[in-house]
Design a protein around this motif. Structure first.
Motif, PDB file in Angstrom:
ATOM      1  N   LEU A   1     -15.898  21.106  30.042  1.00  0.00           N
ATOM      2  CA  LEU A   1     -14.852  20.916  31.046  1.00  0.00           C
ATOM      3  C   LEU A   1     -13.906  19.801  30.632  1.00  0.00           C
ATOM      4  N   ARG A   2     -12.689  19.949  31.077  1.00  0.00           N
ATOM      5  CA  ARG A   2     -11.697  18.905  30.848  1.00  0.00           C
ATOM      6  C   ARG A   2     -11.990  17.754  31.809  1.00  0.00           C
ATOM      7  N   PHE A   3     -12.041  16.556  31.263  1.00  0.00           N
ATOM      8  CA  PHE A   3     -12.252  15.370  32.092  1.00  0.00           C
ATOM      9  C   PHE A   3     -11.274  14.321  31.594  1.00  0.00           C
TER      10      PHE A   3
ATOM     11  N   PHE B   1     -20.731  20.472  31.366  1.00  0.00           N
ATOM     12  CA  PHE B   1     -21.110  20.556  32.777  1.00  0.00           C
ATOM     13  C   PHE B   1     -22.470  19.873  32.971  1.00  0.00           C
ATOM     14  N   VAL B   2     -22.524  18.913  33.885  1.00  0.00           N
ATOM     15  CA  VAL B   2     -23.799  18.215  34.079  1.00  0.00           C
ATOM     16  C   VAL B   2     -24.357  18.479  35.473  1.00  0.00           C
ATOM     17  N   ASP B   3     -25.662  18.392  35.553  1.00  0.00           N
ATOM     18  CA  ASP B   3     -26.377  18.350  36.835  1.00  0.00           C
ATOM     19  C   ASP B   3     -26.125  19.586  37.703  1.00  0.00           C
TER      20      ASP B   3
ATOM     21  N   GLU C   1     -12.047  16.908  48.040  1.00  0.00           N
ATOM     22  CA  GLU C   1     -11.219  17.176  46.848  1.00  0.00           C
ATOM     23  C   GLU C   1     -11.874  16.540  45.635  1.00  0.00           C
ATOM     24  N   GLY C   2     -11.936  17.296  44.579  1.00  0.00           N
ATOM     25  CA  GLY C   2     -12.456  16.742  43.332  1.00  0.00           C
ATOM     26  C   GLY C   2     -13.961  16.584  43.288  1.00  0.00           C
ATOM     27  N   CYS C   3     -14.681  17.207  44.228  1.00  0.00           N
ATOM     28  CA  CYS C   3     -16.144  17.016  44.213  1.00  0.00           C
ATOM     29  C   CYS C   3     -16.809  17.877  43.149  1.00  0.00           C
ATOM     30  N   GLY C   4     -16.087  18.880  42.630  1.00  0.00           N
ATOM     31  CA  GLY C   4     -16.659  19.689  41.551  1.00  0.00           C
ATOM     32  C   GLY C   4     -16.810  21.163  41.886  1.00  0.00           C
ATOM     33  N   LYS C   5     -16.029  21.651  42.845  1.00  0.00           N
ATOM     34  CA  LYS C   5     -16.132  23.076  43.218  1.00  0.00           C
ATOM     35  C   LYS C   5     -15.689  23.987  42.070  1.00  0.00           C
ATOM     36  N   THR C   6     -14.533  23.650  41.487  1.00  0.00           N
ATOM     37  CA  THR C   6     -14.010  24.494  40.401  1.00  0.00           C
ATOM     38  C   THR C   6     -14.969  24.479  39.210  1.00  0.00           C
ATOM     39  N   ALA C   7     -15.471  23.290  38.881  1.00  0.00           N
ATOM     40  CA  ALA C   7     -16.401  23.191  37.746  1.00  0.00           C
ATOM     41  C   ALA C   7     -17.616  24.087  37.993  1.00  0.00           C
ATOM     42  N   TRP C   8     -18.144  24.013  39.188  1.00  0.00           N
ATOM     43  CA  TRP C   8     -19.325  24.823  39.521  1.00  0.00           C
ATOM     44  C   TRP C   8     -18.999  26.317  39.441  1.00  0.00           C
TER      45      TRP C   8
ATOM     46  N   ASP D   1     -10.792  30.887  43.554  1.00  0.00           N
ATOM     47  CA  ASP D   1     -10.827  29.427  43.646  1.00  0.00           C
ATOM     48  C   ASP D   1      -9.433  28.890  43.957  1.00  0.00           C
ATOM     49  N   ASP D   2      -9.400  27.853  44.746  1.00  0.00           N
ATOM     50  CA  ASP D   2      -8.145  27.125  45.002  1.00  0.00           C
ATOM     51  C   ASP D   2      -7.003  28.024  45.467  1.00  0.00           C
ATOM     52  N   ALA D   3      -7.319  29.104  46.155  1.00  0.00           N
ATOM     53  CA  ALA D   3      -6.252  30.040  46.533  1.00  0.00           C
ATOM     54  C   ALA D   3      -5.745  29.791  47.952  1.00  0.00           C
TER      55      ALA D   3
ATOM     56  N   THR E   1     -12.517  26.245  48.509  1.00  0.00           N
ATOM     57  CA  THR E   1     -11.274  25.609  48.964  1.00  0.00           C
ATOM     58  C   THR E   1     -11.526  24.142  49.324  1.00  0.00           C
ATOM     59  N   SER E   2     -10.510  23.302  49.091  1.00  0.00           N
ATOM     60  CA  SER E   2     -10.649  21.939  49.619  1.00  0.00           C
ATOM     61  C   SER E   2      -9.750  21.801  50.844  1.00  0.00           C
ATOM     62  N   GLU E   3      -9.202  22.937  51.249  1.00  0.00           N
ATOM     63  CA  GLU E   3      -8.297  22.980  52.389  1.00  0.00           C
ATOM     64  C   GLU E   3      -9.138  22.859  53.661  1.00  0.00           C
TER      65      GLU E   3
ATOM     66  N   PRO F   1     -16.554  13.268  41.082  1.00  0.00           N
ATOM     67  CA  PRO F   1     -16.199  13.222  39.654  1.00  0.00           C
ATOM     68  C   PRO F   1     -14.707  13.050  39.397  1.00  0.00           C
ATOM     69  N   ARG F   2     -13.837  13.589  40.287  1.00  0.00           N
ATOM     70  CA  ARG F   2     -12.395  13.385  40.051  1.00  0.00           C
ATOM     71  C   ARG F   2     -12.057  11.907  40.181  1.00  0.00           C
ATOM     72  N   THR F   3     -12.639  11.243  41.176  1.00  0.00           N
ATOM     73  CA  THR F   3     -12.349   9.809  41.345  1.00  0.00           C
ATOM     74  C   THR F   3     -12.829   9.045  40.123  1.00  0.00           C
TER      75      THR F   3
HETATM   76  N1  LIG Z   1     -20.848  19.082  37.173  1.00  0.00           N
HETATM   77  C1  LIG Z   1     -19.835  18.565  36.462  1.00  0.00           C
HETATM   78  N2  LIG Z   1     -20.013  18.197  35.187  1.00  0.00           N
HETATM   79  C2  LIG Z   1     -18.993  17.653  34.467  1.00  0.00           C
HETATM   80  N3  LIG Z   1     -17.768  17.445  34.946  1.00  0.00           N
HETATM   81  C3  LIG Z   1     -17.518  17.807  36.215  1.00  0.00           C
HETATM   82  C4  LIG Z   1     -18.536  18.380  37.030  1.00  0.00           C
HETATM   83  N4  LIG Z   1     -18.017  18.615  38.249  1.00  0.00           N
HETATM   84  C5  LIG Z   1     -16.733  18.255  38.176  1.00  0.00           C
HETATM   85  N5  LIG Z   1     -16.416  17.764  36.962  1.00  0.00           N
HETATM   86  C6  LIG Z   1     -15.095  17.276  36.545  1.00  0.00           C
HETATM   87  O1  LIG Z   1     -14.541  16.501  37.603  1.00  0.00           O
HETATM   88  C7  LIG Z   1     -13.174  16.804  37.828  1.00  0.00           C
HETATM   89  C8  LIG Z   1     -12.971  17.355  39.238  1.00  0.00           C
HETATM   90  O2  LIG Z   1     -13.749  18.537  39.412  1.00  0.00           O
HETATM   91  P1  LIG Z   1     -13.185  19.915  40.028  1.00  0.00           P
HETATM   92  O3  LIG Z   1     -11.798  20.174  39.604  1.00  0.00           O
HETATM   93  O4  LIG Z   1     -14.207  20.944  39.745  1.00  0.00           O
HETATM   94  O5  LIG Z   1     -13.192  19.548  41.577  1.00  0.00           O
HETATM   95  P2  LIG Z   1     -12.748  20.472  42.802  1.00  0.00           P
HETATM   96  O6  LIG Z   1     -13.745  20.239  43.876  1.00  0.00           O
HETATM   97  O7  LIG Z   1     -12.533  21.847  42.348  1.00  0.00           O
HETATM   98  O8  LIG Z   1     -11.351  19.805  43.186  1.00  0.00           O
HETATM   99  P3  LIG Z   1     -10.230  20.406  44.176  1.00  0.00           P
HETATM  100  O9  LIG Z   1     -10.718  20.099  45.549  1.00  0.00           O
HETATM  101  O10 LIG Z   1      -8.997  19.612  43.843  1.00  0.00           O
HETATM  102  O11 LIG Z   1     -10.090  21.859  43.901  1.00  0.00           O
HETATM  103  C9  LIG Z   1     -12.795  17.799  36.726  1.00  0.00           C
HETATM  104  O12 LIG Z   1     -12.283  17.071  35.632  1.00  0.00           O
HETATM  105  C10 LIG Z   1     -14.124  18.420  36.363  1.00  0.00           C
HETATM  106  O13 LIG Z   1     -14.116  18.926  35.055  1.00  0.00           O
END
Ligand SMILES: Nc1ncnc2c1ncn2[C@@H]1O[C@H](COP(=O)(O)OP(=O)(O)OP(=O)(O)O)[C@@H](O)[C@H]1O
Ligand SMILES: [Mg+2]
Length: 345
Positions: free
Chosen positions: A17-19, A26-28, A54-61, A139-141, A177-179, A230-232
């Protein structure tokens, strides 16, 4: 494809994943991964709608889920307008062309988002081609749609599950959604399993923290600032751990304006101390609505029964991180943005 029993399939390949400027594996999220396997093994009786900070990791999951579902023999349709991705890994040339043709016709973000309606048509088409295991991942729609439209999409996914034109073996439908507000419109109907996802649990988050290179504050300090978001963490890394800049970013992007804070001052001070104070009788609905809409808080948290959550639920209460029993600040820095604005007003 994984043909072994579920417990033998867990050695999945972890996506990268892009960080910020890094690429991190992807961890945990062990429990959330396990839940994907459960979905894959049984199908989802209702579309699963996941919401969370927002940014909790929904898209990553979800991206990791797509890989698992493919491994489990699913044809996968993945739609994410924010990432401008609309993919149907279904091995059907005509469908690939159908999507490419439609993609060529859109130029704006909004136009792309409207392709969401095509997702269901494509799903029907995929079943017509005899695919027996189908996953639809959206996702994110919802942020581009009205709450009513978001609910209509979810209903469309339910129709696909309940009244398909063709027989199928299993369907998995997941939307995230984070909406904060669309959850309510969808929740008014019995059309979905609405499941919150929280920031990362401490241990898993520490694993992510360890992967971030360079000198950095202690883990305890980073945990206190981010609450496992993780975003923070990536924002702090980008800011070379300068908290002030990140708080200012949140202040601006979340619309924590001087006017807003002055108007609601008498309530906000209490809510900063304890988010559950927002439940008090005299707090105006307008303020609750604004805090949800600005994505500052998550309102009406579910009980911590793990069945109701994707991954681990947050603690019952954690005043240091701004988590109340019923309401929580999305992250400690969201609360800090309001706290600082109050101090300056
Ligand atoms: N389990 C994980 N392992 C590694 N990196 C992660 C993980 N979860 C999230 N990240 C990283 O943290 C950042 C935010 O995650 P992500 O975009 O998935 O959040 P989100 O909940 O989809 O945010 P949004 O609410 O804006 O849609 C991204 O850079 C993502 O790659
Ligand atoms: Mg996302």
């Amino acid at each position: 494809m994984c043909l072994a029993t579920s417990s033998m399939c867990r050695s999945m390949a972890r996506i990268r994943l892009r960080f910020d400027d890094l690429e991190i594996e992807f961890v945990d999220r062990g429990r959330a991964i396990e839940q994907v396997y459960e979905f894959a093994e049984k199908g989802t009786r209702f579309p699963v709608v996941v919401f969370g900070p927002e940014g909790c990791g929904k898209t990553a999951w979800l991206l990791q889920a797509v890989e698992i579902l493919k491994e489990m023999g699913y044809s996968v349709i993945y739609f994410n307008p924010l990432r401008r991705r609309f993919e149907a890994e279904v091995g059907i040339e005509s469908i690939r062309h159908m999507i490419l043709d439609r993609l060529k016709q859109v130029s704006t973000e909004y136009g792309f988002a409207k392709l969401i309606w095509l997702v269901i048509d494509i799903a029907i088409e995929v079943l017509k081609h005899g695919r027996k295991r189908l996953a639809v991942v959206v996702d994110d729609a919802f942020q581009y749609l009205s709450a009513k439209e978001a609910a209509a999409i979810v209903k469309g996914l339910l129709e696909l599950i309940e009244h398909p034109e063709e027989s199928y073996e299993r369907i998995v439908a997941i939307a995230a959604t984070s909406e904060g507000l669309s959850r309510y419109e969808i929740g008014r109907h019995l059309w979905a399993w609405i499941r919150p996802m929280w920031n990362m649990p401490r241990e898993g988050f520490e694993e992510l923290y360890e992967k971030v290179p360079g000198p950095k504050p202690s883990f305890d300090e980073v945990w206190r600032l981010t609450g496992g978001n993780p975003r923070t963490l990536s924002m702090l890394y980008r800011a070379m751990w300068g908290v002030d800049g990140v708080v200012e970013d949140i202040t601006r992007s979340r619309g924590v304006t001087r006017d807003f804070v002055r108007r609601w001052m008498q309530y906000l001070a209490d809510i900063v101390d304890d988010p559950d104070a927002l439940m008090e009788k005299d707090v105006p609905e307008e303020l609750k609505h604004a805090l949800i809409e600005k994505n500052l808080i998550v309102y009406d948290l579910y009980s911590r029964n793990p069945e109701l959550w994707v991954d681990e639920p947050p603690p019952e209460k954690d005043p240091e991180l701004g988590i109340g029993k019923y309401i929580a600040w999305q992250t400690p820095l969201h609360r800090e943005a309001v706290r600082r604005a109050l101090a300056q007003s």
